[in-house]
Scaffold this active site. Structure first.
Site, mmCIF file in Angstrom:
data_model
loop_
_atom_site.group_PDB
_atom_site.id
_atom_site.type_symbol
_atom_site.label_atom_id
_atom_site.label_comp_id
_atom_site.label_asym_id
_atom_site.label_seq_id
_atom_site.Cartn_x
_atom_site.Cartn_y
_atom_site.Cartn_z
ATOM 1 N N GLY A 25 -5.118 3.756 2.526
ATOM 2 C CA GLY A 25 -4.760 4.554 1.362
ATOM 3 C C GLY A 25 -3.250 4.698 1.276
ATOM 4 O O GLY A 25 -2.519 4.417 2.239
ATOM 5 N N ASN A 26 -2.760 5.121 0.128
ATOM 6 C CA ASN A 26 -1.328 5.310 -0.062
ATOM 7 C C ASN A 26 -1.088 6.188 -1.285
ATOM 8 O O ASN A 26 -1.936 6.270 -2.173
ATOM 9 C CB ASN A 26 -0.589 3.972 -0.196
ATOM 10 C CG ASN A 26 -1.424 2.917 -0.895
ATOM 11 O OD1 ASN A 26 -1.570 2.918 -2.114
ATOM 12 N ND2 ASN A 26 -2.028 2.012 -0.104
ATOM 13 N N GLY A 42 0.974 1.466 6.880
ATOM 14 C CA GLY A 42 0.266 1.530 8.138
ATOM 15 C C GLY A 42 0.706 2.591 9.121
ATOM 16 O O GLY A 42 0.533 2.419 10.328
ATOM 17 N N SER A 71 4.457 0.753 1.546
ATOM 18 C CA SER A 71 3.037 0.439 1.429
ATOM 19 C C SER A 71 2.820 -0.969 0.891
ATOM 20 O O SER A 71 3.519 -1.425 -0.010
ATOM 21 C CB SER A 71 2.351 1.444 0.497
ATOM 22 O OG SER A 71 1.053 1.006 0.165
ATOM 23 N N GLU A 73 0.646 -1.832 -0.995
ATOM 24 C CA GLU A 73 0.224 -1.738 -2.393
ATOM 25 C C GLU A 73 1.343 -1.262 -3.315
ATOM 26 O O GLU A 73 1.083 -0.723 -4.398
ATOM 27 C CB GLU A 73 -0.976 -0.793 -2.518
ATOM 28 C CG GLU A 73 -2.179 -1.157 -1.673
ATOM 29 C CD GLU A 73 -2.815 -2.494 -2.031
ATOM 30 O OE1 GLU A 73 -2.299 -3.186 -2.921
ATOM 31 O OE2 GLU A 73 -3.834 -2.838 -1.405
ATOM 32 N N HIS A 94 -9.731 5.818 -0.307
ATOM 33 C CA HIS A 94 -10.861 5.032 0.177
ATOM 34 C C HIS A 94 -12.034 5.985 0.422
ATOM 35 O O HIS A 94 -12.541 6.080 1.541
ATOM 36 C CB HIS A 94 -10.502 4.309 1.468
ATOM 37 C CG HIS A 94 -9.555 3.167 1.294
ATOM 38 N ND1 HIS A 94 -9.359 2.216 2.276
ATOM 39 C CD2 HIS A 94 -8.748 2.816 0.273
ATOM 40 C CE1 HIS A 94 -8.454 1.328 1.856
ATOM 41 N NE2 HIS A 94 -8.068 1.686 0.641
#
Length: 218
Positions: A25-26, A42, A71, A73, A94
């Site tokens: 997730g981010n 991470g 990230s 993403e 998530h």
């Protein structure tokens, strides 16, 4: 407003409120300076500090501040901000219930009043693409369109938007509630009764003007 502190605080909420596990997730926010503040790639949310937050140029995607790798993403976040000027916070989660439908490639309809008022439009499932890829970012932006405040990513998770971080987390909570309701409807072989377009319009355009408190500061 310290945007880095916002990212650190809400990163902890992301993990402790059950919206993701481990380091997945981010989250990001758009600052008044036009820069994008985003979680590092991470890293454990509980150990993140303001020194770990990455700052990106919205147009170029280049990092203007920070010592960590942003990230994976980041292009997904940047693409949303470029497409949706009213959005100032993005939460990629998530969660279990929403991801059930993401794994089936199923859209989540506007089931109830909370869904209509918060999610904005049908929560569409974007086609599968590898994490961090341009294809994933582009598919997410297409699935969101101009009205939806959330979408799900096939076999991956969910993306939720807001005018601020509180709003983005509200979207995430309502999406997960809606996904659980839809799951239970399908589990008993039921069928939801759609809310009329007229009532959807009223809840999104009329009721917000009278709902809640309009207290002027002295």
């Amino acid at each position: 407003m310290d945007y880095k502190e916002i990212i650190v605080a809400y990163g902890k909420r992301l993990i402790h409120e059950g919206f993701t596990v481990e380091t997945w997730g981010n989250i990001s926010v758009r600052g008044e300076n036009g820069l994008i503040y985003i979680t590092p790639s991470g890293m454990d949310y509980d150990s993140c500090t303001t020194d770990d937050i990455c700052v990106l140029n919205l147009e170029t995607g280049e990092m203007t501040e920070g010592k960590r790798r942003p990230s994976i993403e980041k292009e997904l976040h940047l693409g949303i901000y470029r497409a949706r000027a009213e959005v100032n916070a993005v939460v990629h989660t998530h969660p279990v219930n929403s991801t059930v439908f993401a794994c089936m490639g199923m859209d989540i309809p506007l089931l109830c009043d909370e869904s209509v008022q918060t999610l904005g439009d049908t929560v569409k499932c974007a086609p599968y693409a590898l994490p961090g890829s341009t294809e994933l970012a582009e598919g997410c932006v297409r699935a969101l369109g101009k009205r939806a405040n959330a979408c799900i990513l096939m076999s991956h998770g969910a993306v939720c938007l807001g005018k601020d971080m509180n709003g983005a987390f509200k979207t995430a909570r309502v999406l997960e509630m809606s996904a659980e309701i839809y799951y239970r409807i399908l589990a008993v072989n039921g069928k939801f009764i759609p809310i009329s377009d007229e009532n959807i319009y009223a809840m999104q355009n009329i009721i917000p003007k009278s709902y809640g408190q309009n207290i002027k500061q002295q």
